[in-house]
Design a protein around this motif. Structure first.
Motif, PDB file in Angstrom:
ATOM      1  N   ASP A  51      -1.088  -4.643  -0.897  1.00 28.17           N
ATOM      2  CA  ASP A  51      -1.917  -5.296  -0.017  1.00 28.17           C
ATOM      3  C   ASP A  51      -3.926  -4.562  -0.503  1.00 28.17           C
ATOM      4  O   ASP A  51      -3.762  -4.401  -1.211  1.00 28.17           O
ATOM      5  N   HIS A  52      -4.555  -5.443   0.980  1.00 29.73           N
ATOM      6  CA  HIS A  52      -6.181  -5.312   0.406  1.00 29.73           C
ATOM      7  C   HIS A  52      -6.758  -5.228   1.866  1.00 29.73           C
ATOM      8  O   HIS A  52      -5.599  -5.558   2.214  1.00 29.73           O
ATOM      9  N   ASP A  53      -7.463  -4.272   2.550  1.00 26.88           N
ATOM     10  CA  ASP A  53      -8.164  -3.843   3.312  1.00 26.88           C
ATOM     11  C   ASP A  53      -9.593  -3.061   3.350  1.00 26.88           C
ATOM     12  O   ASP A  53      -9.721  -1.769   3.269  1.00 26.88           O
ATOM     13  N   GLU A  54     -10.409  -3.576   3.110  1.00 28.51           N
ATOM     14  CA  GLU A  54     -11.969  -2.904   2.767  1.00 28.51           C
ATOM     15  C   GLU A  54     -11.954  -2.707   4.294  1.00 28.51           C
ATOM     16  O   GLU A  54     -13.486  -1.533   3.952  1.00 28.51           O
ATOM     17  N   ASP A  55     -11.926  -2.135   5.402  1.00 27.72           N
ATOM     18  CA  ASP A  55     -12.070  -2.041   6.530  1.00 27.72           C
ATOM     19  C   ASP A  55     -11.156  -0.723   7.319  1.00 27.72           C
ATOM     20  O   ASP A  55     -11.934  -0.226   7.793  1.00 27.72           O
ATOM     21  N   ALA A  56      -9.972  -0.737   6.618  1.00 31.31           N
ATOM     22  CA  ALA A  56      -9.252   0.195   7.011  1.00 31.31           C
ATOM     23  C   ALA A  56      -9.322   1.627   6.739  1.00 31.31           C
ATOM     24  O   ALA A  56      -9.657   1.908   5.415  1.00 31.31           O
ATOM     25  N   GLU A  57      -9.575   2.181   7.675  1.00 31.52           N
ATOM     26  CA  GLU A  57      -9.840   3.589   6.880  1.00 31.52           C
ATOM     27  C   GLU A  57      -8.399   3.974   5.837  1.00 31.52           C
ATOM     28  O   GLU A  57      -7.202   3.902   6.865  1.00 31.52           O
ATOM     29  N   GLY A  58      -8.670   5.388   4.995  1.00 27.55           N
ATOM     30  CA  GLY A  58      -7.514   4.967   4.278  1.00 27.55           C
ATOM     31  C   GLY A  58      -6.547   3.589   3.969  1.00 27.55           C
ATOM     32  O   GLY A  58      -5.706   3.609   3.349  1.00 27.55           O
ATOM     33  N   GLY A  59      -7.364   2.772   4.048  1.00 29.58           N
ATOM     34  CA  GLY A  59      -6.788   1.272   3.445  1.00 29.58           C
ATOM     35  C   GLY A  59      -7.481   1.296   1.626  1.00 29.58           C
ATOM     36  O   GLY A  59      -7.974   2.345   1.217  1.00 29.58           O
ATOM     37  N   HIS A  60      -6.968  -0.092   1.108  1.00 32.83           N
ATOM     38  CA  HIS A  60      -6.913  -0.093  -0.257  1.00 32.83           C
ATOM     39  C   HIS A  60      -7.347  -1.412  -0.175  1.00 32.83           C
ATOM     40  O   HIS A  60      -7.350  -2.268   0.198  1.00 32.83           O
ATOM     41  N   ASP A  61      -8.569  -0.376  -0.590  1.00 34.76           N
ATOM     42  CA  ASP A  61      -9.867  -1.754  -1.138  1.00 34.76           C
ATOM     43  C   ASP A  61      -9.957  -2.675  -2.682  1.00 34.76           C
ATOM     44  O   ASP A  61      -9.930  -1.677  -3.703  1.00 34.76           O
ATOM     45  N   VAL A  62      -9.037  -3.225  -3.150  1.00 34.11           N
ATOM     46  CA  VAL A  62      -8.563  -3.838  -4.414  1.00 34.11           C
ATOM     47  C   VAL A  62     -10.375  -4.512  -5.122  1.00 34.11           C
ATOM     48  O   VAL A  62     -10.553  -3.926  -6.590  1.00 34.11           O
ATOM     49  N   THR A  63     -11.477  -3.648  -4.019  1.00 37.78           N
ATOM     50  CA  THR A  63     -12.908  -3.854  -5.061  1.00 37.78           C
ATOM     51  C   THR A  63     -13.275  -3.217  -5.954  1.00 37.78           C
ATOM     52  O   THR A  63     -13.860  -3.022  -6.807  1.00 37.78           O
ATOM     53  N   GLU A  64     -12.760  -2.012  -5.367  1.00 34.84           N
ATOM     54  CA  GLU A  64     -12.783  -0.563  -5.785  1.00 34.84           C
ATOM     55  C   GLU A  64     -12.071  -0.243  -6.502  1.00 34.84           C
ATOM     56  O   GLU A  64     -12.419   0.608  -7.910  1.00 34.84           O
ATOM     57  N   GLU A  65     -11.002  -0.373  -6.072  1.00 40.65           N
ATOM     58  CA  GLU A  65      -9.563   0.960  -6.378  1.00 40.65           C
ATOM     59  C   GLU A  65      -8.727   0.142  -7.278  1.00 40.65           C
ATOM     60  O   GLU A  65      -7.873   0.102  -8.172  1.00 40.65           O
ATOM     61  N   GLY A  66      -8.689  -0.879  -7.534  1.00 38.02           N
ATOM     62  CA  GLY A  66      -7.663  -1.827  -7.780  1.00 38.02           C
ATOM     63  C   GLY A  66      -6.384  -2.594  -7.399  1.00 38.02           C
ATOM     64  O   GLY A  66      -6.462  -2.538  -6.289  1.00 38.02           O
ATOM     65  N   VAL A  67      -5.439  -3.496  -8.213  1.00 38.89           N
ATOM     66  CA  VAL A  67      -4.430  -4.161  -7.808  1.00 38.89           C
ATOM     67  C   VAL A  67      -3.682  -3.172  -7.937  1.00 38.89           C
ATOM     68  O   VAL A  67      -3.215  -2.840  -9.165  1.00 38.89           O
ATOM     69  N   HIS A  68      -2.643  -2.424  -6.645  1.00 35.05           N
ATOM     70  CA  HIS A  68      -1.418  -1.806  -7.202  1.00 35.05           C
ATOM     71  C   HIS A  68       0.211  -2.576  -5.918  1.00 35.05           C
ATOM     72  O   HIS A  68      -0.863  -3.507  -5.769  1.00 35.05           O
ATOM     73  N   MET A  69       0.795  -2.198  -6.607  1.00 27.54           N
ATOM     74  CA  MET A  69       1.849  -2.757  -6.115  1.00 27.54           C
ATOM     75  C   MET A  69       2.491  -1.486  -5.588  1.00 27.54           C
ATOM     76  O   MET A  69       3.151  -0.916  -6.477  1.00 27.54           O
ATOM     77  N   ASP A  70       2.987  -1.230  -4.495  1.00 27.14           N
ATOM     78  CA  ASP A  70       3.755  -0.344  -3.770  1.00 27.14           C
ATOM     79  C   ASP A  70       5.365  -0.896  -3.597  1.00 27.14           C
ATOM     80  O   ASP A  70       5.825  -1.939  -3.490  1.00 27.14           O
TER      81      ASP A  70
END
Length: 125
Positions: A51-70
Motif C-alpha cells: 500500500d501507499h498513501d502519501e496523505d494519511a497520518e501513519g500511512g505508508h509513502d513509498v516515495t519516502e519509505e520504500g516499498v514493503h509487503m505486509d
C-alpha cells in the motif's frame, strides 16, 4: 484511508484473487493498494498487501519509505517485508503487481499450509 478511483478484483485461481485500488490526481498516484486474497468459507482473507498513501497520518509513502509487503496470518498482520527502496508511486504499483505475479504460487502455498487448507487445485493457472 482515502478513497480510490478504481477498485478491481481479478480472479487468479478458484480460491485466490488480486484486489487493487488506485487513486489518481492529475496523472499521479497519491494512493494505492494491491492485495492478494484467499477465499476462506465465504469471505476473502488477506495473504499479503502492498500500500501507499502519501496523505494519511501513519500511512505508508513509498516515495519516502520504500516499498514493503505486509504479510497476514489468521487475519492478523504478522510481518512486514521490505521489497525495494523509495521510488515514485506509479513505479511502486507496477513493482507490487510484478512481485505478486512472480511469488504467487509460493505465497498461496504458504497461506494454505499456515491455515491447514487443502492445496488450491487450480493454483497452477
Amino acid at each position: 484511508m482515502g478513497q480510490y478511483d478504481h477498485v478491481d478484483k481479478i480472479p487468479l485461481t478458484a480460491k485466490a484473487q488480486l484486489r487493487r485500488g488506485i487513486a489518481t490526481e492529475r496523472g499521479r498516484v497519491p494512493r494505492f493498494f494491491v492485495q492478494l486474497e484467499y477465499l476462506l468459507g465465504d469471505e476473502w482473507a488477506e495473504i499479503v498487501r502492498f500500500d501507499h498513501d502519501e496523505d494519511a497520518e501513519g500511512g505508508h509513502d513509498v516515495t519516502e519509505e520504500g516499498v514493503h509487503m505486509d504479510v497476514y496470518r489468521d487475519g492478523e498482520k504478522i510481518d512486514t517485508v521490505q521489497v525495494a527502496g523509495p521510488m515514485p508511486a506509479s513505479e511502486a504499483l507496477d513493482l507490487a503487481e510484478d512481485h505478486l505475479a512472480e511469488e504467487l504460487q509460493r505465497l498461496i502455498r504458504r497461506f494454505e499450509q499456515w491455515h491447514n487448507l487443502s492445496p488450491n487445485r487450480d493454483s497452477d493457472r
